[in-house]
Design a protein around this motif. Structure first.
Motif, PDB file in Angstrom:
ATOM      1  N   TYR A 177       1.045  -1.328  -0.031  1.00  0.00           N
ATOM      2  CA  TYR A 177      -0.132  -0.008   0.003  1.00  0.00           C
ATOM      3  C   TYR A 177       0.897   1.192  -0.054  1.00  0.00           C
TER       4      TYR A 177
ATOM      5  N   ASN B  62      -7.152   8.698   3.902  1.00  0.00           N
ATOM      6  CA  ASN B  62      -6.259   9.887   4.106  1.00  0.00           C
ATOM      7  C   ASN B  62      -5.576  10.022   2.577  1.00  0.00           C
TER       8      ASN B  62
ATOM      9  N   SER C  99     -11.597  -3.745   5.387  1.00  0.00           N
ATOM     10  CA  SER C  99     -11.430  -4.751   6.369  1.00  0.00           C
ATOM     11  C   SER C  99     -11.804  -4.062   7.680  1.00  0.00           C
TER      12      SER C  99
ATOM     13  N   SER D 212      -6.441  -7.758  10.990  1.00  0.00           N
ATOM     14  CA  SER D 212      -7.054  -7.398   9.739  1.00  0.00           C
ATOM     15  C   SER D 212      -8.040  -8.540   9.271  1.00  0.00           C
TER      16      SER D 212
ATOM     17  N   TYR E 145     -12.256  -9.532   3.441  1.00  0.00           N
ATOM     18  CA  TYR E 145     -12.930  -8.343   3.438  1.00  0.00           C
ATOM     19  C   TYR E 145     -14.466  -8.226   3.753  1.00  0.00           C
TER      20      TYR E 145
ATOM     21  N   GLU F 171      -0.807   9.123   6.798  1.00  0.00           N
ATOM     22  CA  GLU F 171      -0.020   7.981   6.344  1.00  0.00           C
ATOM     23  C   GLU F 171       1.437   8.255   6.765  1.00  0.00           C
TER      24      GLU F 171
HETATM   25  C1  FGO Z   1      -2.918  -2.887   6.396  1.00  0.00           C
HETATM   26  C2  FGO Z   1      -2.067  -0.818   6.257  1.00  0.00           C
HETATM   27  C3  FGO Z   1      -2.225   1.611   5.564  1.00  0.00           C
HETATM   28  C4  FGO Z   1      -3.098   2.862   6.116  1.00  0.00           C
HETATM   29  C5  FGO Z   1      -3.417   1.097   7.263  1.00  0.00           C
HETATM   30  C6  FGO Z   1      -2.680   3.980   5.503  1.00  0.00           C
HETATM   31  C7  FGO Z   1      -1.178   2.918   4.024  1.00  0.00           C
HETATM   32  C8  FGO Z   1      -1.636  -1.446   7.470  1.00  0.00           C
HETATM   33  C9  FGO Z   1      -1.922  -2.802   7.604  1.00  0.00           C
HETATM   34  C10 FGO Z   1       0.076  -1.279   7.309  1.00  0.00           C
HETATM   35  O1  FGO Z   1      -6.224  -4.627   3.365  1.00  0.00           O
HETATM   36  P1  FGO Z   1      -5.789  -4.924   4.694  1.00  0.00           P
HETATM   37  O2  FGO Z   1      -6.835  -5.060   6.024  1.00  0.00           O
HETATM   38  O3  FGO Z   1      -5.007  -6.328   4.770  1.00  0.00           O
HETATM   39  C11 FGO Z   1      -3.748  -6.642   4.156  1.00  0.00           C
HETATM   40  C12 FGO Z   1      -4.395  -7.698   3.054  1.00  0.00           C
HETATM   41  C13 FGO Z   1      -3.684  -7.459   1.545  1.00  0.00           C
HETATM   42  O4  FGO Z   1      -2.275  -7.285   1.686  1.00  0.00           O
HETATM   43  O5  FGO Z   1      -3.747  -8.753   3.194  1.00  0.00           O
HETATM   44  C14 FGO Z   1      -3.102  -8.761   4.824  1.00  0.00           C
HETATM   45  N1  FGO Z   1      -2.274  -9.713   4.599  1.00  0.00           N
HETATM   46  C15 FGO Z   1      -1.347  -9.982   3.594  1.00  0.00           C
HETATM   47  C16 FGO Z   1      -0.426 -10.822   3.743  1.00  0.00           C
HETATM   48  C17 FGO Z   1      -0.275 -11.820   4.835  1.00  0.00           C
HETATM   49  O6  FGO Z   1       0.541 -12.551   4.817  1.00  0.00           O
HETATM   50  N2  FGO Z   1      -1.117 -11.538   5.901  1.00  0.00           N
HETATM   51  C18 FGO Z   1      -2.161 -10.570   5.776  1.00  0.00           C
HETATM   52  O7  FGO Z   1      -2.759 -10.509   6.925  1.00  0.00           O
HETATM   53  C19 FGO Z   1      -2.729  -7.118   4.667  1.00  0.00           C
HETATM   54  O8  FGO Z   1      -2.352  -6.720   6.026  1.00  0.00           O
HETATM   55  O9  FGO Z   1      -4.777  -3.742   4.973  1.00  0.00           O
HETATM   56  C20 FGO Z   1      -4.127  -3.799   6.478  1.00  0.00           C
HETATM   57  C21 FGO Z   1      -0.774  -3.670   7.487  1.00  0.00           C
HETATM   58  C22 FGO Z   1       0.341  -2.761   7.050  1.00  0.00           C
HETATM   59  O10 FGO Z   1       0.278  -2.690   5.629  1.00  0.00           O
HETATM   60  O11 FGO Z   1       1.862  -3.244   7.505  1.00  0.00           O
HETATM   61  O12 FGO Z   1      -3.324  -1.742   6.076  1.00  0.00           O
HETATM   62  N3  FGO Z   1      -2.618   0.556   6.478  1.00  0.00           N
HETATM   63  N4  FGO Z   1      -3.744   2.282   6.959  1.00  0.00           N
HETATM   64  N5  FGO Z   1      -1.100   1.595   4.710  1.00  0.00           N
HETATM   65  N6  FGO Z   1      -0.111   2.739   3.178  1.00  0.00           N
HETATM   66  N7  FGO Z   1      -1.690   3.830   4.547  1.00  0.00           N
HETATM   67  O13 FGO Z   1      -3.235   5.115   5.756  1.00  0.00           O
END
Ligand code: FGO
Length: 400
Positions: A59, A84, A130, A243, A316, A359
């Motif tokens: 992201y 954001n 999520s 998540s 999701y 961010e």
């Molecule tokens: C991730 C990031 C942000 C912001 C929150 C922001 C930016 C957080 C958190 C930092 O879509 P979500 O719920 O979950 C992600 C999805 C797709 O990759 O799968 C999750 N995942 C992926 C691989 C895995 O082995 N296990 C797993 O759980 C992954 O987390 O988004 C949650 C994690 C983070 O990326 O370290 O959203 N986040 N707010 N990022 N850039 N900006 O404002």
């Protein structure tokens, strides 16, 4: 069977218009589910236009690349964006309002829709949103005769009891802003006070102290590298607050009976989980033909069937409230009743502030402070006071 990515490539080679969708999925079920939706859309839309999803890394890589594309003038038609990010892109007047364009709008969950309204206009389609949920090791809880915790106090007591018996910490957490948000929100914290961003409130200090104390007392284990699911097998895992989009990854990695539940909160209701995941946005400064394809795609992916498929494959939240009536989601719920947890938890969820600088704050300032405190390099109060000063400097334009 051909890889979805290759199918899309072939579809787009023949298409008169190609609308790119820059995203932050590196792989796994989320990326596959998005690509499958694109394949379906492109089939339906053959001869008219196609959508090409392009992974930009994670992201944060995605928002970095979008900012670079503002300058280079090579923006895609669509991208994923956090709330954001939308606020930031609006400062550059880079987005097209979606008002009047979304045919499923009245069926979409208003909680997520309201979060993408800025100055009364709609600038995003909630797509892969999520919520945090409680993940747990059902085998371990049974072994110790521990019930799924309902309140924060139960949660800490359960983690303590099992950790003592096992001789190692069983609540696993990433020392980052996301995990911290769960504790912070449920201890009554909020980041905005009279329009001012406050990261060192008493509730913030208390939340961070709880995690730090959990590590000292041996019930909480910081995971400093990789996702929690990537660390299974390296010790005794009991619980995490993570998540819902991790569900497919957790299921695949768990060698134990994986349970999920709504977050521990109070006796009266579940805890509040942080909303993460992104919205789809359409850029203003691109060809109108691409924008037209983009709008059709937004309508396709926000339909009840597409949302049912996407949610069932990933964890999701189904954004279209009619998705639960779709046979695919009904069947999924029959086979895996646990999925109801994701739907229920969406009623107890909270956002971080949708300000352009967030961010940077959540990763480079607050996230740093949380890591420092958890790793014992500063006390929670010191770390958060320093973070507050940095936030104020950033917001007053002293640093960039
Ligand atoms: C991730 C990031 C942000 C912001 C929150 C922001 C930016 C957080 C958190 C930092 O879509 P979500 O719920 O979950 C992600 C999805 C797709 O990759 O799968 C999750 N995942 C992926 C691989 C895995 O082995 N296990 C797993 O759980 C992954 O987390 O988004 C949650 C994690 C983070 O990326 O370290 O959203 N986040 N707010 N990022 N850039 N900006 O404002």
């Amino acid at each position: 069977q051909q890889k979805a990515e290759d199918v899309i490539k072939a579809q787009c080679e023949k298409a008169p218009v190609v609308a790119e969708l820059w995203h932050g999925f590196r792989g796994g079920a989320p990326r596959a589910a998005l690509e499958n939706l694109a394949v379906e859309f492109n089939k339906m839309n053959a001869g008219k236009g196609c959508v090409r999803p392009i992974s930009q890394g994670g992201y944060r890589d995605l928002s970095t690349k979008i900012k670079a594309a503002f300058a280079a003038g090579n923006l895609p038609a669509m991208a994923q964006a956090f709330e954001n990010n939308i606020a930031l892109y609006l400062e550059a007047n880079a987005l097209l309002p979606l008002d009047g364009k979304l045919e499923h709008l009245s069926d979409l969950n208003p909680f997520f829709v309201n979060a993408v309204k800025f100055d009364g206009k709609l600038y995003g389609l909630p797509f892969n949103k999520s919520v945090q949920i409680l993940y747990f090791n059902r085998d371990l809880l049974s072994k110790h005769g521990v019930d799924v915790p309902k309140t924060l106090d139960d949660f800490i007591a359960a983690a303590k009891k099992i950790s003592e018996a096992e001789g190692e910490p069983v609540y696993w957490f990433r020392p980052d802003t996301s995990t911290y948000a769960y504790w912070f929100f449920n201890m009554g914290g909020s980041y905005l006070h009279d329009g001012k961003v406050v990261v060192n409130s008493p509730e913030g200090v208390k939340a961070l102290e709880t995690l730090v104390q959990g590590v000292k007392d041996g019930w909480a284990k910081p995971i400093t590298s990789g996702y929690i699911n990537q660390n299974f097998g390296k010790g005794v895992y009991g619980f995490s607050t993570d998540s819902s989009a991790g569900y497919s990854y957790y299921l695949r990695a768990a060698k134990f009976d994986l349970g999920i539940a709504t977050l521990p909160g109070t006796a009266a209701h579940p805890g509040y989980g942080l909303v993460q995941g992104t919205n789809l946005i359409v850029f203003k400064d691109v060809d109108t033909k691409q924008q037209a394809v983009a709008f059709q795609f937004l309508n396709f992916v926000s339909g009840p069937k597409a949302q049912a498929l996407f949610a069932a494959a990933t964890g999701y939240v189904p954004i279209n409230l009619k998705a639960v009536d779709e046979p695919v989601l009904q069947d999924h719920l029959m086979e895996n009743p646990d999925f109801q947890v994701v739907i229920d938890q969406a009623n107890y969820a909270a956002f971080e502030p949708a300000i352009p600088e967030w961010e940077q704050i959540r990763f480079d300032i607050l996230g740093q402070a949380i890591t420092e405190a958890v790793l014992g390099k500063a006390t929670p109060k010191e770390a958060l006071d320093k973070a507050q000063k940095q936030v104020e400097d950033l917001l007053s334009g002293k640093i960039r």
